[in-house]
Enzyme design. Structure first.
Site, PDB file in Angstrom:
ATOM      1  N   ASP A 179       8.135  11.115  11.472  1.00 26.14           N
ATOM      2  CA  ASP A 179       9.181  10.924  12.467  1.00 26.14           C
ATOM      3  C   ASP A 179       8.650  11.639  13.535  1.00 26.14           C
ATOM      4  OD1 ASP A 179      10.544   9.667  10.194  1.00 26.14           O
ATOM      5  OD2 ASP A 179      11.977  11.382   9.841  1.00 26.14           O
ATOM      6  N   GLU A 264      14.690   5.262   1.646  1.00 29.73           N
ATOM      7  CA  GLU A 264      14.393   5.034   0.315  1.00 29.73           C
ATOM      8  C   GLU A 264      15.276   5.546  -0.866  1.00 29.73           C
ATOM      9  OE1 GLU A 264       9.718   5.751   1.728  1.00 29.73           O
ATOM     10  OE2 GLU A 264      10.888   7.537   1.049  1.00 29.73           O
ATOM     11  N   THR A 420       6.184   1.631  -1.179  1.00 30.44           N
ATOM     12  CA  THR A 420       5.091   2.188  -0.371  1.00 30.44           C
ATOM     13  C   THR A 420       3.604   2.614  -0.675  1.00 30.44           C
ATOM     14  OG1 THR A 420       5.865   4.575  -0.346  1.00 30.44           O
ATOM     15  CG2 THR A 420       6.983   2.886   1.181  1.00 30.44           C
ATOM     16  N   GLU A 458       4.395  -1.602   1.911  1.00 26.06           N
ATOM     17  CA  GLU A 458       3.973  -1.167   3.185  1.00 26.06           C
ATOM     18  C   GLU A 458       3.131  -0.057   3.035  1.00 26.06           C
ATOM     19  OE1 GLU A 458       7.745   1.507   4.499  1.00 26.06           O
ATOM     20  OE2 GLU A 458       8.089  -0.655   4.292  1.00 26.06           O
ATOM     21  N   LEU A 461       1.367   5.431   5.750  1.00 27.68           N
ATOM     22  CA  LEU A 461       0.940   6.257   6.841  1.00 27.68           C
ATOM     23  C   LEU A 461       0.145   5.072   7.628  1.00 27.68           C
ATOM     24  CD1 LEU A 461      -0.403   9.418   5.185  1.00 27.68           C
ATOM     25  CD2 LEU A 461       1.590   9.159   6.234  1.00 27.68           C
TER      26      LEU A 461
END
Length: 592
Positions: A179, A264, A420, A458, A461
């Site tokens: 973020d 999530e 993820t 996805e 990082l």
């Protein structure tokens, strides 16, 4: 003089990212390096269909200047597909910057963004994903929605021929890994904490986390007479009403419903803004008065009114062995520990199920799919306790599957399971973390496929290297391309995190990315019609009847994951290709 020889067509493809039909000979020289005045200048010779190309840029996947020379279709040429190979096509989306819509509810740097979208579309990218921030749209007051900036963004995406994935982002941006901007929850929601701080998740020390409302207030009318679930539902209703034209046009392919921190389905057990550092085990987040009361009620119903919430689970940066809860034969193995962990994880299941049911009612009939994201908590996976997963709400042990019940819950809503950490390899992690990223991905994806739902994913990082892309490609098609039939194991889609200047700059990063997109498409041209690769999206149907918790938990029985190939058959290249990348960038810099 030093010569670098590629002895097979497949080697050439790994180096330069060409399609199979673009490599005309089994043996060709791809580089000759000469020393001139202490500098190295590669002369590149490609022999293709009898044409010699001595362009430096022809070595790289970014060969737009030579498309007509090497036989690639120009933008105006008809698309050419091998229908059987096309069944292996996995669409690629790119996550837009977190602040593509500013905190002041304006479209950020529209001219720059439009240029980037055009470049993504030219690279064959299928679409983009965007957070639709609750803290921006409903910031002024309850039910005061302003969708104007998002409408401008959607028009821009549509104009540039891309599809759109949207996230109903009911969480704060800021405090999580990656973020870089701060977008809080709506201020009028935050004001409620002034007289009731228990609306937020709370750790054992009493520290509140304002990233997402506690699931303890899901059904409590504490927000101007509305419950948390009602606020989320009203937001989604307004989205449908104000974005109806985009929904009707088919621009949106799926709506990912935010179910927790970072969007999530999990507890905020590892907050960086509270001092957590990888690979800390994190902390349980159930000490607000509402969840505490619910636990006491559950314990009493189970005949154990004396049971309390854990007081021996350590702190954010503990290791399992230093806690009473996670150490070998610790509390997590006892009847009390098993009861708590079942309750803690079941609360997440119920939370996700209730919100997805609301989303299904709201978007019923729209031609799209719903989706939910689950975090890849890979550290301590190879420790018996799976401590970091447990604090996050995933009751996953060697003898208990903590993810298949989630897949089973999602199946009733026909929702996509988005997971993820697709890019991660065990060898990249520090030994003390006892990471099992590869095994975790295989377990979760296999569970989703066994529950007959679509599985997407996805990277956790940002990655720009070939090894990261190759790992994603392997997970996208674990058994490679099936040249005769639809592959039995294939991900529904992959979203790349994220659009940035570092990705889009001229040089190897974007060249490699373009090759990655092509390989995800199984070396086929961009295909605008998902039905051609088995993803026809019909009107959203009503969710199936609720699944009893007992039936959901039958999915905890562990099963062996499906077999994964050792490496992808659609590689973007390895070490040698990386060497060529470096040489290209060096020469480009010298002659700039």
């Amino acid at each position: 003089m030093t010569s670098i020889i590629c002895s097979s067509a497949s080697s050439i493809r790994e180096v330069i990212g060409l399609r199979h039909d673009e490599v005309a000979r089994d043996t060709c020289e791809v580089g000759r390096i000469k020393a001139i005045q202490g500098r190295f200048f590669p002369q590149v010779l490609l022999v293709n269909n009898g044409i010699e190309l001595r362009s430096l840029h022809a070595v790289a996947p970014d060969i737009a200047s030579t498309k007509t020379e090497v036989g690639r279709p120009t933008p105006s040429s008809p698309r050419q597909y091998n229908e059987k190979i096309l069944a292996n096509y996995v669409p690629v989306y790119v996550m837009l910057p977190l602040d593509v819509i500013t905190l002041n509810n304006t479209l950020n740097n529209q001219a720059k963004l439009e240029g980037q979208l055009r470049k993504l579309r030219a690279a064959g990218v299928d679409g983009v994903m965007v957070d639709v921030w609750w803290g921006i749209v409903e910031s002024v007051g309850p039910k005061q929605y302003d969708w104007s900036a998002y409408r401008s963004l959607f028009k821009l995406v549509q104009k540039n021929g891309l599809k759109l994935q949207t996230i109903m982002s009911f969480h704060q941006c800021g405090g999580n890994i990656g973020d870089v901007v701060n977008i809080p929850l709506p201020q009028w929601v935050l004001k409620v904490r002034e007289y009731d701080p228990n609306i937020f998740y709370t750790d054992r020390a009493g520290t509140r986390n304002s990233e997402y409302l506690s699931i303890g207030v899901d059904n409590r009318p504490l927000f101007k007479g509305r419950t948390a679930i009602q606020m989320y539902a009203d937001y989604m209703k307004s989205f449908r009403e104000n974005m109806y034209d985009f929904l009707a046009s088919g621009l949106l392919v799926d709506i990912e419903v935010g179910l927790g921190p970072a969007g999530e389905l999990r507890y905020p057990s590892y907050p960086e803004n509270q001092g957590w550092v990888f690979p800390g085990i994190g902390e349980f987040q159930c000490y607000d008065k509402y969840l505490e009361a619910e636990f006491r009620e559950a314990a009493m119903a189970a005949g154990h009114p004396e049971w309390e919430l854990p007081d021996d689970a350590g702190t954010y940066n503990s290791t399992p062995e230093l806690t009473g809860f996670f150490r070998p034969n610790g509390t997590y193995t006892t009847e009390k520990g098993r009861f708590f962990l079942t309750w803690y994880s079941n609360k997440l299941l119920s939370h996700g199920d209730q919100i997805l049911d609301e989303a299904n009612r709201i978007f019923l009939g729209c031609r799209l799919k719903l989706a939910a994201k689950v975090a890849g908590i890979h550290w301590w996976y190879n420790h018996d306790s799976h401590a970091a997963e447990l604090t996050s709400g995933f009751y996953n042990l060697n003898e208990r599957d903590g993810y298949r019940p989630i897949a089973r819950m999602l199946s009733r809503h026909r929702a996509i399971f988005n997971f993820t950490c697709l890019e991660m390899r065990n060898a990249e992690q520090i030994a003390i973390a006892k990471s099992g990223a590869e095994e975790l991905v295989q377990q979760v994806l296999s569970g989703g496929w066994r529950e007959q739902i679509e599985v997407a994913g996805e990277n956790a990082l940002p990655r720009f290297d070939r090894s990261g892309y190759n790992q994603i490609l392997l997970n996208a098609r674990p058994n490679g391309v099936d040249k005769t039939d639809h592959p039995k194991l294939k991900m529904y889609g992959v979203t790349y995190l994220r659009l940035s200047d570092e990705l889009m700059m001229e040089g190897k990063n974007f060249r490699i990315f373009k090759t990655f997109v092509k390989k995800m498409h199984a070396d086929q041209d961009y295909c605008a019609d998902p039905s051609k690769y088995g993803q026809e999206i019909g009107p959203l149907e009503r969710s199936m009847p609720p699944v009893p918790m007992k039936e959901l938990l039958e999915g905890t029985e562990p099963m062996e994951p499906f077999q994964w190939d050792e490496k992808t058959d659609m590689s973007v290249g390895g070490a040698f290709a990386g060497f060529i990348d470096s040489m290209i960038d060096m020469i480009a810099y010298i002659f700039k």
